[in-house]
Scaffold this motif. Structure first.
Motif, PDB file in Angstrom:
ATOM      1  N   ALA A  51      -0.327   3.207   8.395  1.00  0.00           N
ATOM      2  CA  ALA A  51       0.880   2.534   7.924  1.00  0.00           C
ATOM      3  C   ALA A  51       0.706   1.029   8.002  1.00  0.00           C
ATOM      4  N   LYS A  52       0.959   0.365   6.891  1.00  0.00           N
ATOM      5  CA  LYS A  52       1.022  -1.095   6.852  1.00  0.00           C
ATOM      6  C   LYS A  52       2.282  -1.497   6.090  1.00  0.00           C
ATOM      7  N   ASN A  53       3.218  -2.096   6.798  1.00  0.00           N
ATOM      8  CA  ASN A  53       4.437  -2.631   6.182  1.00  0.00           C
ATOM      9  C   ASN A  53       5.136  -1.594   5.302  1.00  0.00           C
ATOM     10  N   ILE A  54       5.256  -0.363   5.800  1.00  0.00           N
ATOM     11  CA  ILE A  54       5.774   0.703   4.942  1.00  0.00           C
ATOM     12  C   ILE A  54       7.269   0.578   4.679  1.00  0.00           C
ATOM     13  N   TYR A  55       7.966  -0.283   5.422  1.00  0.00           N
ATOM     14  CA  TYR A  55       9.396  -0.491   5.192  1.00  0.00           C
ATOM     15  C   TYR A  55       9.700  -1.864   4.584  1.00  0.00           C
ATOM     16  N   GLU A  56       8.682  -2.554   4.111  1.00  0.00           N
ATOM     17  CA  GLU A  56       8.882  -3.864   3.486  1.00  0.00           C
ATOM     18  C   GLU A  56       9.186  -3.695   1.997  1.00  0.00           C
ATOM     19  N   GLN A  57      10.090  -4.500   1.489  1.00  0.00           N
ATOM     20  CA  GLN A  57      10.478  -4.407   0.088  1.00  0.00           C
ATOM     21  C   GLN A  57       9.454  -5.112  -0.796  1.00  0.00           C
ATOM     22  N   LEU A  58       8.927  -4.369  -1.769  1.00  0.00           N
ATOM     23  CA  LEU A  58       7.875  -4.852  -2.655  1.00  0.00           C
ATOM     24  C   LEU A  58       8.179  -4.422  -4.088  1.00  0.00           C
ATOM     25  N   TYR A  59       7.575  -5.108  -5.030  1.00  0.00           N
ATOM     26  CA  TYR A  59       7.713  -4.707  -6.432  1.00  0.00           C
ATOM     27  C   TYR A  59       6.878  -3.452  -6.689  1.00  0.00           C
ATOM     28  N   PRO A  60       7.437  -2.457  -7.381  1.00  0.00           N
ATOM     29  CA  PRO A  60       6.718  -1.202  -7.596  1.00  0.00           C
ATOM     30  C   PRO A  60       5.921  -1.114  -8.885  1.00  0.00           C
ATOM     31  N   ALA A  61       6.137  -2.035  -9.833  1.00  0.00           N
ATOM     32  CA  ALA A  61       5.505  -1.928 -11.150  1.00  0.00           C
ATOM     33  C   ALA A  61       5.759  -0.523 -11.722  1.00  0.00           C
ATOM     34  N   SER A  62       4.753   0.068 -12.349  1.00  0.00           N
ATOM     35  CA  SER A  62       4.965   1.335 -13.057  1.00  0.00           C
ATOM     36  C   SER A  62       5.043   2.555 -12.150  1.00  0.00           C
ATOM     37  N   THR A  63       4.864   2.390 -10.844  1.00  0.00           N
ATOM     38  CA  THR A  63       5.142   3.529  -9.959  1.00  0.00           C
ATOM     39  C   THR A  63       6.629   3.874 -10.017  1.00  0.00           C
ATOM     40  N   THR A  64       7.441   2.972 -10.535  1.00  0.00           N
ATOM     41  CA  THR A  64       8.852   3.246 -10.840  1.00  0.00           C
ATOM     42  C   THR A  64       8.993   4.513 -11.675  1.00  0.00           C
ATOM     43  N   LYS A  65       8.033   4.767 -12.549  1.00  0.00           N
ATOM     44  CA  LYS A  65       8.133   5.858 -13.507  1.00  0.00           C
ATOM     45  C   LYS A  65       8.092   7.232 -12.847  1.00  0.00           C
ATOM     46  N   ILE A  66       7.687   7.277 -11.577  1.00  0.00           N
ATOM     47  CA  ILE A  66       7.783   8.544 -10.830  1.00  0.00           C
ATOM     48  C   ILE A  66       9.236   8.988 -10.765  1.00  0.00           C
ATOM     49  N   LEU A  67      10.130   8.063 -10.430  1.00  0.00           N
ATOM     50  CA  LEU A  67      11.548   8.388 -10.348  1.00  0.00           C
ATOM     51  C   LEU A  67      12.122   8.680 -11.729  1.00  0.00           C
ATOM     52  N   THR A  68      11.700   7.932 -12.735  1.00  0.00           N
ATOM     53  CA  THR A  68      12.158   8.190 -14.103  1.00  0.00           C
ATOM     54  C   THR A  68      11.784   9.597 -14.544  1.00  0.00           C
ATOM     55  N   CYS A  69      10.566  10.000 -14.270  1.00  0.00           N
ATOM     56  CA  CYS A  69      10.109  11.346 -14.619  1.00  0.00           C
ATOM     57  C   CYS A  69      10.886  12.406 -13.850  1.00  0.00           C
ATOM     58  N   THR A  72       9.834   0.339  -1.408  1.00  0.00           N
ATOM     59  CA  THR A  72       8.956   0.238  -0.249  1.00  0.00           C
ATOM     60  C   THR A  72       7.936   1.365  -0.307  1.00  0.00           C
ATOM     61  N   VAL A  73       6.898   1.237   0.470  1.00  0.00           N
ATOM     62  CA  VAL A  73       5.916   2.320   0.565  1.00  0.00           C
ATOM     63  C   VAL A  73       6.601   3.604   1.020  1.00  0.00           C
ATOM     64  N   TYR A  74       7.454   3.495   2.038  1.00  0.00           N
ATOM     65  CA  TYR A  74       8.099   4.700   2.571  1.00  0.00           C
ATOM     66  C   TYR A  74       9.058   5.310   1.550  1.00  0.00           C
ATOM     67  N   ASP A  75       9.810   4.471   0.840  1.00  0.00           N
ATOM     68  CA  ASP A  75      10.715   4.998  -0.171  1.00  0.00           C
ATOM     69  C   ASP A  75       9.953   5.685  -1.302  1.00  0.00           C
ATOM     70  N   GLN A  95      -4.277  20.731   3.226  1.00  0.00           N
ATOM     71  CA  GLN A  95      -3.046  19.991   3.488  1.00  0.00           C
ATOM     72  C   GLN A  95      -2.833  18.940   2.405  1.00  0.00           C
ATOM     73  N   ASN A  96      -1.605  18.822   1.938  1.00  0.00           N
ATOM     74  CA  ASN A  96      -1.277  17.807   0.943  1.00  0.00           C
ATOM     75  C   ASN A  96      -1.128  16.442   1.607  1.00  0.00           C
ATOM     76  N   LEU A  97      -1.690  15.442   0.956  1.00  0.00           N
ATOM     77  CA  LEU A  97      -1.626  14.070   1.431  1.00  0.00           C
ATOM     78  C   LEU A  97      -1.014  13.202   0.341  1.00  0.00           C
ATOM     79  N   ILE A  98      -0.054  12.384   0.721  1.00  0.00           N
ATOM     80  CA  ILE A  98       0.475  11.369  -0.178  1.00  0.00           C
ATOM     81  C   ILE A  98      -0.004  10.021   0.348  1.00  0.00           C
ATOM     82  N   SER A  99      -0.735   9.298  -0.468  1.00  0.00           N
ATOM     83  CA  SER A  99      -1.251   7.989  -0.051  1.00  0.00           C
ATOM     84  C   SER A  99      -0.808   6.937  -1.054  1.00  0.00           C
ATOM     85  N   ILE A 100      -0.414   5.791  -0.538  1.00  0.00           N
ATOM     86  CA  ILE A 100       0.211   4.756  -1.363  1.00  0.00           C
ATOM     87  C   ILE A 100      -0.358   3.394  -0.997  1.00  0.00           C
ATOM     88  N   VAL A 101      -0.694   2.614  -2.017  1.00  0.00           N
ATOM     89  CA  VAL A 101      -1.076   1.218  -1.827  1.00  0.00           C
ATOM     90  C   VAL A 101      -0.232   0.381  -2.782  1.00  0.00           C
TER      91      VAL A 101
END
Length: 311
Positions: free
Chosen positions: A78-96, A197-200, A283-289
């Motif tokens: 975990a690095k700064n997983i609760y910090e607010q950052l711009y998501p760019a096109s990872t936004t489209k996960i929620l859209t989908c 955020t990474v966590y969100d 095991q399923n892993l979710i990894s985010i950068v």
């Protein structure tokens, strides 16, 4: 580490894991008092505010990152997983995710002028005003080609306009516990009020992968979309995944099988990737950068995280 960027600037305004408003609403809805959060998080990875595991990686190449083991519910990196950052096109996960919740895959969507009118230097599917295309094809264009035009067409189909859809995005994110996020558009184009955020992103992605159609789209490497233009003339497009693991230009560490993911890149957001993998134990892993300083370092850090903490 490849020499392709400077260390990212420090991010400000960290936020609590659960906002008071969401906590109160969960308690009110459940009638279970203080036990509601433990029930809410029973099948989720929940971590503390501290960073962990950074000493074994080139963590300086990004501003936020995390590895979430959905089987053990642990967050070994975990690095700064609760910090607010711009998501760019990872936004489209929620859209989908929302399109699959509220739409019909076989519905035919008419592409509006607003949807077609995306900047020429942004990521698009090449849709034109008046095109007649199924929601299914739009979702493949959204997730594989990362089409900003597809995102707007989907938002207008679901909610009538992008502002109303953004409201649905925010309500849904909050319901998933993603209380540090705020969305103003369906595609992730830069806006001061569009952040996560990474966590969100973990919470949103974890919800999305429960949908089999989402998983099918996520894992697809090549797709042919067939639709008609405004004059009724047939149009065919070939789309390939922007994920370098699926494209075969990046190799995952031994013992790790990459299933799929969503990329995102803007000048403000840097290079971003949300990834679903399996380790040798199944095991399923979710990894985010988020906000890596260049594409090479994005995949460098992703591989370091998976190698060190995925098995």
């Amino acid at each position: 580490m490849s020499g392709c960027g400077n260390k990212a600037a420090e991010i400000k305004n960290p936020y609590p894991v659960y906002s008071t408003a969401v906590t109160d609403s969960l308690i009110a809805a459940s009638g279970e008092g203080s036990n509601v959060l433990s029930y809410f998080a029973t099948n989720l990875c929940v971590g503390g505010l501290e960073n962990t595991g950074l000493e074994n990686t080139d963590e300086q190449v990004c501003e936020g990152a995390g590895l979430f083991n959905t089987a053990t519910h642990e967050i070994p990196y975990a690095k700064n997983i609760y910090e607010q950052l711009y998501p760019a096109s990872t936004t489209k996960i929620l859209t989908c995710y929302l399109a699959l919740q509220y739409g019909n895959l076989d519905d035919v969507v008419t592409v509006s002028q607003d949807a077609a009118n995306m900047a020429s230097d942004s990521s698009v599917c090449g849709l034109k005003a008046g095109d007649q295309i199924t929601l299914r094809d739009l979702l493949y264009g959204l997730m594989m080609r990362s089409g900003n035009d597809a995102a707007v067409a989907i938002a207008e189909y679901i909610s009538g306009d992008t502002d109303t859809f953004a409201g649905l995005m925010n309500t849904t994110a909050a319901s998933l516990g993603a209380t540090g996020s705020h969305f103003v558009n369906p595609n992730g184009l830069p806006d001061d009020n569009h952040y996560t955020t990474v966590y969100d992103l973990y919470l949103i992605f974890n919800a999305a992968i429960q949908n089999e159609t989402f998983l099918e789209i996520l894992k697809t490497t090549d797709y042919t979309a067939n639709y008609t233009d405004a004059a009724g003339t047939p149009v065919s497009q070939e789309w390939t995944s922007t994920n370098k693991y699926l494209a075969g230009t990046e190799t995952a560490p031994d013992g790790i099988t990459v299933l799929g993911g969503k990329t995102g890149t803007t000048g403000e957001a840097g290079y971003c990737l949300v990834l679903l993998s399996q380790n040798a134990s199944g095991q399923n892993l979710i990894s985010i950068v988020l906000k890596a300083d260049c594409r090479d370092n994005l995949y460098l850090l992703m591989n370091e995280m998976l190698r060190q903490y995925g098995n």
